[in-house]
Scaffold this motif. Structure first.
Motif, short mmCIF file in Angstrom:
data_model
loop_
_atom_site.label_atom_id
_atom_site.label_comp_id
_atom_site.label_asym_id
_atom_site.label_seq_id
_atom_site.Cartn_x
_atom_site.Cartn_y
_atom_site.Cartn_z
N UNK A 38 13.94 -15.32 56.66
CA UNK A 38 13.44 -14.66 55.45
C UNK A 38 14.57 -14.08 54.59
N UNK A 39 15.64 -13.68 55.22
CA UNK A 39 16.92 -13.38 54.57
C UNK A 39 17.99 -13.92 55.50
N UNK A 40 18.98 -14.61 54.96
CA UNK A 40 20.02 -15.17 55.80
C UNK A 40 20.99 -14.07 56.22
N UNK A 41 21.06 -13.82 57.53
CA UNK A 41 21.86 -12.72 58.03
C UNK A 41 23.34 -13.03 58.11
N UNK A 42 23.72 -14.00 58.95
CA UNK A 42 25.13 -14.30 59.16
C UNK A 42 25.78 -14.94 57.94
N UNK A 43 24.99 -15.42 57.01
CA UNK A 43 25.55 -15.96 55.77
C UNK A 43 26.00 -14.86 54.82
N UNK A 44 25.66 -13.61 55.17
CA UNK A 44 26.08 -12.48 54.33
C UNK A 44 24.93 -11.67 53.79
N UNK A 45 23.83 -11.61 54.54
CA UNK A 45 22.62 -10.86 54.14
C UNK A 45 22.17 -11.34 52.75
#
Length: 388
Positions: free
Chosen positions: A186-193
């Protein structure tokens, strides 16, 4: 011989040697082995929901380990049943639960669950997002769209087609009647939030509905109050076919969960999957304590204060702020996140250089307004030191 040298001599080099050795914690504060204090704005990578040594967590874990600490999956026990029921109540939809030990194992279960569906229906490939992160075991890694950590371990057993995150048109083009499932955060975490554009998850749901593909929501980082909702997909008004959970669910104890909604919850048959430690009584007791203690109103209030404070900071190195709830990234104008992380530690704050130009800020969900204000007040000097 100091602790860092002992670590280097004893462990495989995949982590390098971390720069700080933590010795203890209390609330949102931690102390290193030399006695220096820090405010924790990492929370064990969005895992320590209740901070450190929270009385509710200590009591629940202590009582459970003194009662029965392990049963294996040959026997059932009250904490695992209560936890599954509690999750289903919070999800408010017909579903079934499988407990694992971690996020990658939860995604591995989701991968196998979807694969069984795909083979039954004669489908052949998955779709996932570029820069997405779903774990490091082979199934989960095959769905992870970060080439630097993925490519050296291929080829993978099933075809995965990657599309730009947030691009609904690209997703629609990639998902056909041969697609097994779409894996998305739902939100990309390791990509940089990185949150998606408004309406993206609704579009993903519609695309999957029209083609018969399963929609898998990876909420390893985003769930259990991190975004101000129990589950981030609830804010989008979308119910996935499969949901994966971990990190914040156990408040620091290892637990993961794969939830199948509707028919997806009945795909596994006896013997199809298992875990020796999954649903461990101590981890389930910890998770129940987390769910009993997290205050969503507090999370929303302090998250709004944190975001407003960060957005008020004016500095040449700070480009902006993105994310949801108490899961934010300070986006930089230059690739100086490692320097920001180091300068923040010098100032007594732990933050995470998640990408070269993005610093992850994800404190325990019990963080106070005063602690948020302390980070905001310190940030200009931290940025100046990082800028060199």
């Amino acid at each position: 011989m100091n602790l860092f040298t002992r670590f280097e001599n004893a462990f495989m080099p995949n982590y390098g040697v971390p720069p700080i050795a933590l010795a203890r914690g209390e609330g949102t504060r931690v102390w290193d082995a030399e006695g220096r204090q820090y405010l924790d704005f990492i929370a064990g990578l969005a895992t320590s929901s209740l901070g450190h040594a929270h009385p509710a967590l200590v009591e629940a874990v202590s009582a459970q380990v003194a009662t029965i600490a392990h049963t294996s999956n040959l026997f059932l026990h009250e904490p695992e049943v209560r936890l599954a029921e509690r999750l289903l109540d919070l999800l408010n939809a017909p579903a079934r639960v499988f407990f694992a030990n971690s996020g990658t194992e939860a995604n591995e279960a989701a991968y196998k669950l979807a694969l069984k569906y795909g083979r039954r229906e004669g489908r052949s490939y998955f779709v996932a997002a570029e820069n997405g992160f779903h774990g490091r075991t082979i199934g989960a890694l095959s769905l992870t769209g970060k080439r630097a950590i993925r490519d050296q371990f291929g080829p993978f057993p099933v075809e995965v087609r990657f599309v730009p995150y947030g691009d609904a048109d690209a997703l629609k083009e990639a998902v056909t009647g041969d697609c097994i499932a779409v894996f998305l955060e739902p939100t990309q975490g390791e990509a940089g939030v990185v949150p998606p554009p408004a309406g993206y998850f609704e579009s993903a749901r519609e695309i999957c509905d029209s083609t018969g593909a399963l929609l898998v929501a990876d909420e390893i980082q985003s769930a259990i109050g991190r975004t101000g909702h129990w589950f981030a997909h609830q804010a989008d008004g979308v119910t996935p076919d499969i949901l994966t959970l971990a990190k914040g669910l156990g408040g620091g104890l290892p637990i993961g969960a794969c939830v199948g909604f509707g028919d997806a919850g009945r795909l596994f048959e006896k013997g199809d999957h298992g875990s020796t430690f999954g649903g461990n009584p101590v981890s389930c007791a910890a998770a129940l304590a987390v769910l009993d203690t997290v205050d969503l109103d507090h999370v929303k209030s302090v998250a709004a204060r944190l975001r407003t404070g960060l957005e008020s900071v004016r500095h040449p190195l700070l480009k902006g702020v993105r994310g949801r709830g108490l899961w934010l990234a300070a986006v930089l104008t230059d690739d100086r996140s490692a320097q920001v992380q180091q300068a923040a530690a010098h100032a007594g704050f732990l933050v995470n250089a998640v990408q070269p130009d993005a610093v992850r800020i994800a404190p325990p969900l019990i963080v106070t307004a005063e602690e948020v204000d302390a980070l905001v007040a310190a940030l200009p000097a931290i940025l100046t030191e990082a800028a060199g």
